[in-house]
Write a protein that holds these residues in place. Sequence first.
Motif, PDB file in Angstrom:
ATOM      1  N   PHE A 297       5.347  24.096  -9.501  1.00 43.21           N
ATOM      2  CA  PHE A 297       5.707  22.789 -10.052  1.00 43.21           C
ATOM      3  C   PHE A 297       4.431  22.069 -10.468  1.00 43.21           C
ATOM      4  O   PHE A 297       3.506  21.922  -9.685  1.00 43.21           O
ATOM      5  CB  PHE A 297       6.443  21.980  -8.982  1.00 43.21           C
ATOM      6  N   GLY A 298       4.395  21.633 -11.734  1.00 45.58           N
ATOM      7  CA  GLY A 298       3.286  20.798 -12.185  1.00 45.58           C
ATOM      8  C   GLY A 298       1.959  21.515 -12.240  1.00 45.58           C
ATOM      9  O   GLY A 298       0.978  21.034 -11.696  1.00 45.58           O
ATOM     10  N   PHE A 301      -0.940  19.466 -13.412  1.00 42.21           N
ATOM     11  CA  PHE A 301      -1.234  18.461 -12.401  1.00 42.21           C
ATOM     12  C   PHE A 301      -1.975  19.093 -11.220  1.00 42.21           C
ATOM     13  O   PHE A 301      -2.885  18.509 -10.628  1.00 42.21           O
ATOM     14  CB  PHE A 301       0.087  17.882 -11.929  1.00 42.21           C
ATOM     15  N   THR A 332     -15.860  -1.210   2.375  1.00 39.05           N
ATOM     16  CA  THR A 332     -14.657  -1.379   1.563  1.00 39.05           C
ATOM     17  C   THR A 332     -14.667  -0.428   0.369  1.00 39.05           C
ATOM     18  O   THR A 332     -13.653   0.197   0.049  1.00 39.05           O
ATOM     19  CB  THR A 332     -14.561  -2.826   1.066  1.00 39.05           C
ATOM     20  N   VAL A 336     -11.827   2.479  -0.322  1.00 38.93           N
ATOM     21  CA  VAL A 336     -11.019   2.654  -1.525  1.00 38.93           C
ATOM     22  C   VAL A 336     -11.154   4.085  -2.029  1.00 38.93           C
ATOM     23  O   VAL A 336     -10.157   4.741  -2.350  1.00 38.93           O
ATOM     24  CB  VAL A 336     -11.459   1.645  -2.607  1.00 38.93           C
ATOM     25  N   MET A 339      -9.164   6.403   0.117  1.00 36.05           N
ATOM     26  CA  MET A 339      -7.742   6.280  -0.205  1.00 36.05           C
ATOM     27  C   MET A 339      -7.416   7.057  -1.476  1.00 36.05           C
ATOM     28  O   MET A 339      -6.405   7.754  -1.564  1.00 36.05           O
ATOM     29  CB  MET A 339      -7.402   4.801  -0.465  1.00 36.05           C
ATOM     30  N   PHE A 340      -8.308   6.938  -2.468  1.00 43.62           N
ATOM     31  CA  PHE A 340      -8.044   7.565  -3.759  1.00 43.62           C
ATOM     32  C   PHE A 340      -7.990   9.082  -3.638  1.00 43.62           C
ATOM     33  O   PHE A 340      -7.154   9.733  -4.242  1.00 43.62           O
ATOM     34  CB  PHE A 340      -9.136   7.174  -4.759  1.00 43.62           C
ATOM     35  N   VAL A 343      -4.825  10.844  -2.882  1.00 47.75           N
ATOM     36  CA  VAL A 343      -3.736  10.983  -3.857  1.00 47.75           C
ATOM     37  C   VAL A 343      -3.697  12.377  -4.483  1.00 47.75           C
ATOM     38  O   VAL A 343      -2.645  13.025  -4.446  1.00 47.75           O
ATOM     39  CB  VAL A 343      -3.822   9.868  -4.909  1.00 47.75           C
ATOM     40  N   VAL A 347      -0.710  14.944  -4.026  1.00 41.09           N
ATOM     41  CA  VAL A 347      -0.048  15.532  -5.186  1.00 41.09           C
ATOM     42  C   VAL A 347       0.171  17.019  -4.973  1.00 41.09           C
ATOM     43  O   VAL A 347       1.248  17.560  -5.211  1.00 41.09           O
ATOM     44  CB  VAL A 347      -0.918  15.288  -6.444  1.00 41.09           C
ATOM     45  N   PRO A 391     -10.825  -0.575   9.775  1.00 42.54           N
ATOM     46  CA  PRO A 391     -10.629  -1.029  11.154  1.00 42.54           C
ATOM     47  C   PRO A 391     -10.074   0.072  12.051  1.00 42.54           C
ATOM     48  O   PRO A 391     -10.372   0.123  13.242  1.00 42.54           O
ATOM     49  CB  PRO A 391      -9.624  -2.172  11.005  1.00 42.54           C
TER      50      PRO A 391
ATOM     51  N   TYR B   6      10.280  15.862 -14.778  1.00 41.49           N
ATOM     52  CA  TYR B   6      10.058  15.573 -13.346  1.00 41.49           C
ATOM     53  C   TYR B   6       8.564  15.487 -13.045  1.00 41.49           C
ATOM     54  O   TYR B   6       8.096  14.643 -12.300  1.00 41.49           O
ATOM     55  CB  TYR B   6      10.681  16.661 -12.483  1.00 41.49           C
ATOM     56  N   GLU B   7       7.824  16.411 -13.676  1.00 40.80           N
ATOM     57  CA  GLU B   7       6.378  16.418 -13.430  1.00 40.80           C
ATOM     58  C   GLU B   7       5.742  15.147 -13.975  1.00 40.80           C
ATOM     59  O   GLU B   7       4.854  14.560 -13.362  1.00 40.80           O
ATOM     60  CB  GLU B   7       5.750  17.654 -14.079  1.00 40.80           C
ATOM     61  N   TRP B  10       6.385  12.319 -11.659  1.00 43.88           N
ATOM     62  CA  TRP B  10       5.552  12.415 -10.452  1.00 43.88           C
ATOM     63  C   TRP B  10       4.119  11.979 -10.753  1.00 43.88           C
ATOM     64  O   TRP B  10       3.466  11.340  -9.949  1.00 43.88           O
ATOM     65  CB  TRP B  10       5.625  13.841  -9.914  1.00 43.88           C
ATOM     66  N   MET B  11       3.656  12.278 -11.979  1.00 44.51           N
ATOM     67  CA  MET B  11       2.331  11.784 -12.366  1.00 44.51           C
ATOM     68  C   MET B  11       2.316  10.261 -12.353  1.00 44.51           C
ATOM     69  O   MET B  11       1.367   9.641 -11.861  1.00 44.51           O
ATOM     70  CB  MET B  11       1.981  12.263 -13.773  1.00 44.51           C
ATOM     71  N   SER B  14       2.139   8.933  -8.874  1.00 43.74           N
ATOM     72  CA  SER B  14       0.853   9.056  -8.183  1.00 43.74           C
ATOM     73  C   SER B  14      -0.171   8.084  -8.759  1.00 43.74           C
ATOM     74  O   SER B  14      -1.015   7.562  -8.026  1.00 43.74           O
ATOM     75  CB  SER B  14       0.354  10.490  -8.236  1.00 43.74           C
ATOM     76  N   LEU B  17       0.552   4.953  -7.127  1.00 48.22           N
ATOM     77  CA  LEU B  17       0.029   4.984  -5.755  1.00 48.22           C
ATOM     78  C   LEU B  17      -1.439   4.592  -5.713  1.00 48.22           C
ATOM     79  O   LEU B  17      -1.865   3.835  -4.843  1.00 48.22           O
ATOM     80  CB  LEU B  17       0.181   6.389  -5.179  1.00 48.22           C
ATOM     81  N   LEU B  18      -2.197   5.117  -6.688  1.00 46.45           N
ATOM     82  CA  LEU B  18      -3.617   4.777  -6.737  1.00 46.45           C
ATOM     83  C   LEU B  18      -3.793   3.273  -6.837  1.00 46.45           C
ATOM     84  O   LEU B  18      -4.614   2.672  -6.137  1.00 46.45           O
ATOM     85  CB  LEU B  18      -4.279   5.451  -7.939  1.00 46.45           C
ATOM     86  N   PHE B  21      -2.873   1.544  -3.539  1.00 46.69           N
ATOM     87  CA  PHE B  21      -3.920   1.738  -2.529  1.00 46.69           C
ATOM     88  C   PHE B  21      -5.112   0.837  -2.812  1.00 46.69           C
ATOM     89  O   PHE B  21      -5.681   0.223  -1.918  1.00 46.69           O
ATOM     90  CB  PHE B  21      -4.379   3.201  -2.514  1.00 46.69           C
ATOM     91  N   PHE B  22      -5.484   0.778  -4.083  1.00 47.29           N
ATOM     92  CA  PHE B  22      -6.645  -0.028  -4.453  1.00 47.29           C
ATOM     93  C   PHE B  22      -6.420  -1.478  -4.040  1.00 47.29           C
ATOM     94  O   PHE B  22      -7.283  -2.113  -3.427  1.00 47.29           O
ATOM     95  CB  PHE B  22      -6.886   0.070  -5.958  1.00 47.29           C
ATOM     96  N   VAL B  25      -6.387  -1.885  -0.056  1.00 44.27           N
ATOM     97  CA  VAL B  25      -7.690  -1.785   0.619  1.00 44.27           C
ATOM     98  C   VAL B  25      -8.592  -2.940   0.220  1.00 44.27           C
ATOM     99  O   VAL B  25      -9.332  -3.483   1.042  1.00 44.27           O
ATOM    100  CB  VAL B  25      -8.353  -0.429   0.309  1.00 44.27           C
ATOM    101  N   THR B  26      -8.526  -3.335  -1.048  1.00 43.84           N
ATOM    102  CA  THR B  26      -9.395  -4.429  -1.476  1.00 43.84           C
ATOM    103  C   THR B  26      -9.006  -5.725  -0.790  1.00 43.84           C
ATOM    104  O   THR B  26      -9.872  -6.475  -0.309  1.00 43.84           O
ATOM    105  CB  THR B  26      -9.316  -4.582  -3.001  1.00 43.84           C
ATOM    106  N   GLY B  29     -10.108  -5.542   2.714  1.00 43.12           N
ATOM    107  CA  GLY B  29     -11.546  -5.636   2.892  1.00 43.12           C
ATOM    108  C   GLY B  29     -12.094  -7.026   2.672  1.00 43.12           C
ATOM    109  O   GLY B  29     -12.993  -7.467   3.394  1.00 43.12           O
ATOM    110  N   PHE B  30     -11.558  -7.715   1.685  1.00 43.58           N
ATOM    111  CA  PHE B  30     -12.218  -8.965   1.313  1.00 43.58           C
ATOM    112  C   PHE B  30     -11.443 -10.201   1.723  1.00 43.58           C
ATOM    113  O   PHE B  30     -12.040 -11.248   1.993  1.00 43.58           O
ATOM    114  CB  PHE B  30     -12.478  -8.986  -0.190  1.00 43.58           C
ATOM    115  N   PHE B  34     -11.904  -8.161   7.647  1.00 41.86           N
ATOM    116  CA  PHE B  34     -12.112  -7.231   8.758  1.00 41.86           C
ATOM    117  C   PHE B  34     -13.593  -7.138   9.094  1.00 41.86           C
ATOM    118  O   PHE B  34     -14.465  -7.376   8.273  1.00 41.86           O
ATOM    119  CB  PHE B  34     -11.469  -5.876   8.506  1.00 41.86           C
TER     120      PHE B  34
END
Lengths: 664, 185
Positions: A297-298, A301, A332, A336, A339-340, A343, A347, A391, B6-7, B10-11, B14, B17-18, B21-22, B25-26, B29-30, B34
Motif C-alpha cells: 500500500f502506498g 509514500f 522546543t 518539534v 514529533m515530525f 510521522v 506512515v 516535560p 486511499y493512498e 492517507w497522505m 499525515s 498530523l504534521l 504536532f507542530f 509542541v509549539t 513550548g512557548f 514548561f
Amino acid sequence: MAIIDKPLALPAGEPRRAARPLGVFTRPKEQSGISAWLTTVDHKKIGIMYGSAALFFLLIGGVAALAIRVQLATPNNTFLSGDAYNRMYTMHGTVMVFLVVMPIGAAFANFLMPLQVGARDVAFPRINAFSFWVFFFGGLMLNTSWFLGGGADGGWFNYAPNNGVAFSPSHGIDFWNAGLLIAGIGSLTGSINLITTVLNMRAPGMTLMKMPVFTWMTLVTQFLLLFAIPVITVAQLLLTFDRRFGANFFNVQQGADPLLWQHLFWVFGHPEVYLMILPAFGIVSEIIPTFARKPIFGYPFMVFSGIAIGFMGWGVWAHHMFVSGLGPLSVTAFSVATMFIAVPTGVKILNWMATLWGGKLILNTPMLFSIGLITQFTVGGLSGVSHAIAPSDTQQTDTYYIVAHFHYVLFGGAFFGFVGGVYHWFPKAFGYKLNDTFGKVQFWMMVVGFNLTFGPMHILGLQGMPRRMQTYDDAMGFNFWNLVATIGAFILGVGVMLLLANVAYSYSKWKSAGRPNPGPDPWDARTIEWSIPSPAPSHNFDTDPVVTSLDDFWHRKYQEDENGVVRRVHTGEEIAQPGNGEGVHLPAPSYWPIVLAFGIPIIGYGIIFNLWLCIPGALVVIGALFGWALEPADDLDAPGHDHGHDGPGHDGSGDHAEPELETV
Amino acid sequence: MGIDPYEKNWMRVSILLLAVFFVIVTIGGFAMGFQVSGVSDEVDPRTLAQTEPWANPGLREVAPGEYEAYVVAQAWTFNPRVLEVPVGSKVTIYVTSSDLQHGFKVTDTNINMQIVPGQVSKLVYTFDTVGEFPYLCTEYCGTGHATMYGTVKVVAGSGTSGSDANASTSTIASSSGGATTEVTR
C-alpha cells in the motif's frame, strides 16, 4: 541507464593487453573451500560472511547481555563487580550496535540488493570484500580488549570527560576507538560501493520508482552511513589524540566543554538508529506484500517516508540531551523535529497494516516475524514519541524507560525483521527452506522472552531506576520486575539460539530427503531475485532482466484477463531463468582485500601499545595497495571462464568498442 | 505514476498530523511555560572548592518558605547527601559537578537534570508532599555510579510557605558527610 549493464567480454581475436603477470600478482583460482571464501569478491558470499560474522558477535554481545541480567536479577548482587559490570554493558551496547545490527543490515544489502536490481555484482567487488574484512578485523580487534586489560568501560556513548585517561586508565576505550574507527572504514567504503551499485547498475527499465522497497531502504541507509560515520570518526580521532597523545579536546581540567562530545556523538548517534532500523523496514516491506498476496500500500509514500526519515534523522539528535541544559528554545525546536520524524515512521506502520488489510494472509514464519516487527516497533515508536514531549522526556532520560524504548525498536523491531528476512531469503542463499514449524516455535519463544525482558523495564524506568546501575538496594522497590526481566532474557536467549538449531535441523532433514531443490520461487514472490534459481548461481542472472514495472516478476506471473480478473498466466518455474549462463564474465577473486584489511588493525595496536608497531602495519597496507593496483584486471586462465563471445542470450552483437573496465 | 485515492487521503492525513504536532509542541513550548533544566551560570570546576557558594553547599533560605539548594555532584557522592525542607517549600535547586558528568533525578518528582562540569544546572520545585525522595545520579560516571544518591526529606510541621509563626523556630539541617551545618531563620 547503467554504466556497466552487461558482462564485460574481451573482444575476440584481440591480443591481450598486459603481459602475463608475475607470480604473486596473479588472481587466486580457488572455486571452493576456505581459500575461496577468503579471496571471494562475490557479493552473495560476502553477504553470507557479513551475516555469519554478525552471528558470531551476537554470541559475544548476548553473553554480555545475560551477564548483565544475572547481575541485576536480585538486589545487591555481587555476580559482577562494578568494574566488570561497566565493561559488560559497554561492550554489550557497542558490539550489538556496531558488530551485530549494522552488519546484519549490510549482510542483507550485500546479498539482496544486487539481486533485486538485476546486477551481476556490486560496482566495486574488491572494495566490497575489503569492506567486509576490515569490518571483521576491526570487530575482532575490539573484542581482543577482553584479554588485553578489559573491554571499554564508558558506555557505548562514552561521554566525556569519563572517557579520559584520568577516569578510565585501562586500554578499553582505546580499543573502542581503534576497533570502531577501523570497522568504520568498512562502513564507509561499503556505503559508497552500494550507493554506486544502486545508482548505476540497475537492470534495463528499472527506474528509481520501480525499485523494490528494500533496495530503496538500502540506498537511504547507505547515504546515512556515508554522512554519519565521518562524524563519529572525527569524535573518535579527537578522543584518541586526547587519550594517547595528551591532547585536551575533552579534558575538563584544561577547560574543555564536555558537551562537545555529546553533540558529536549524537549527531552520529541518531542517524545511526535509523540506519539500523531502515534495512529491517525494507525487509518487511518485501515480506508482507508477498504473504498478504497484495501489492504494498502506498509504494511512493513508502519510499518518500524512507527518504524523509533519512533527512529528518539529522535534525533530532538533541532530544538525547534535553536535560543537559540546552534551554527551552532548543528543546522546543528539537521536540518539534522529533514529533515530525514520528510521522513518516507512522506512515510506514500504517502502510504495512493497510497492505495486510483484506489480504489473503499466509502466516508462516517470515510473516509472523514481520507482524512481530510491526507490533513491537509500534510500542517502541510510541514510547519514542513520548520523548518528543520535553516535560515527559526529562523524566525518562537516563532511566530504564529509555532502555525499554530502544530495545523495542532495535530488538523487537530491527532484529525481528532480520530474523524474518533470514527465513524468507534462506532458500535463495542456501538452497533449502528452514523448517516452518520450528520457526513458529522460535517466533513465539522470542516474542514471550522479549516482552518479558523489556516490557517491565518501562515500569522500572517510570519508578525511577537509573540506567547503568551496577546494582540497586532492596528498599528501592525494583526487585520484582528486574527478576522478571532476567527470566525473560534467558527465554529470549534460547529463542535466538533456536535459529541456529533450526538451520542444523533443516539441513539434516534436507540432506536426508536427498537435497530437493526448493525451486526458484518458493514463496510465489514479487521481485526479480526470485526469477533465478535457488541458491542463486554465482553469475546471478543468465541474461539481464528487463524490468517494466514495480514487482516485475509478479506481473509476469499474474496478468488481468479480459474481465479484469487477475489470473496466473505463468508459474515462477516457467519464467524463471535456468541458471545455466555461459560465458558470463565475473570479477575474479583477489588476495589483496583481506591482506589490506589485515594490516590496518596492526596500526591500531601500534597506536594503543607501541608506535613502532605501526611500521609493520603500514608496510602490510602499502604492500597490499601495490598488490591491489598491480593485480591484473582478471586472470584470463581462471577455470570456468569463457572469454570468447558473449554466451547465448547476451548482447553479443559485436559492439565491442567499449574498453575493458577495471573491476576495482 | 497513478496514486490510489486511499493512498492520497492517507497522505493528506499525515500532512495534517504534521501541522497538528507542530501546533501542539509549539504551544506547549512557548505558551505553557514548561521548564527544562537550564544553564544558570558557569563555574570553573578546578576551583569549585574555593568558589562560593560551592565551597559550602547546602540549603539557604532566601525568603519565608523559599530556599536555594546548592548541591555539588562528584564521583561518587552528592554534597550534601541530605536536603531537609519543610513541606510546601519552594526550592530553587542549583547543581554542578566538580569532575565528571553526573545526573540529578529526584524520584517521584519531575526533577531530572544532567550535571555537566563547568555549568550550573537549575530547576525550581515546590515540595508539597511529606516524605523522603531519594535523588539519584542518572548519568553514568564510573564504578561508583550505583552508590551515588542522596535524599530530600520533606518534613511536616513547619506550615506552608512560611506563613506559620512556628516555622521560625524550626531548623533546616543540611548534612554533608557527617558534618552538619545548620541554617537557622
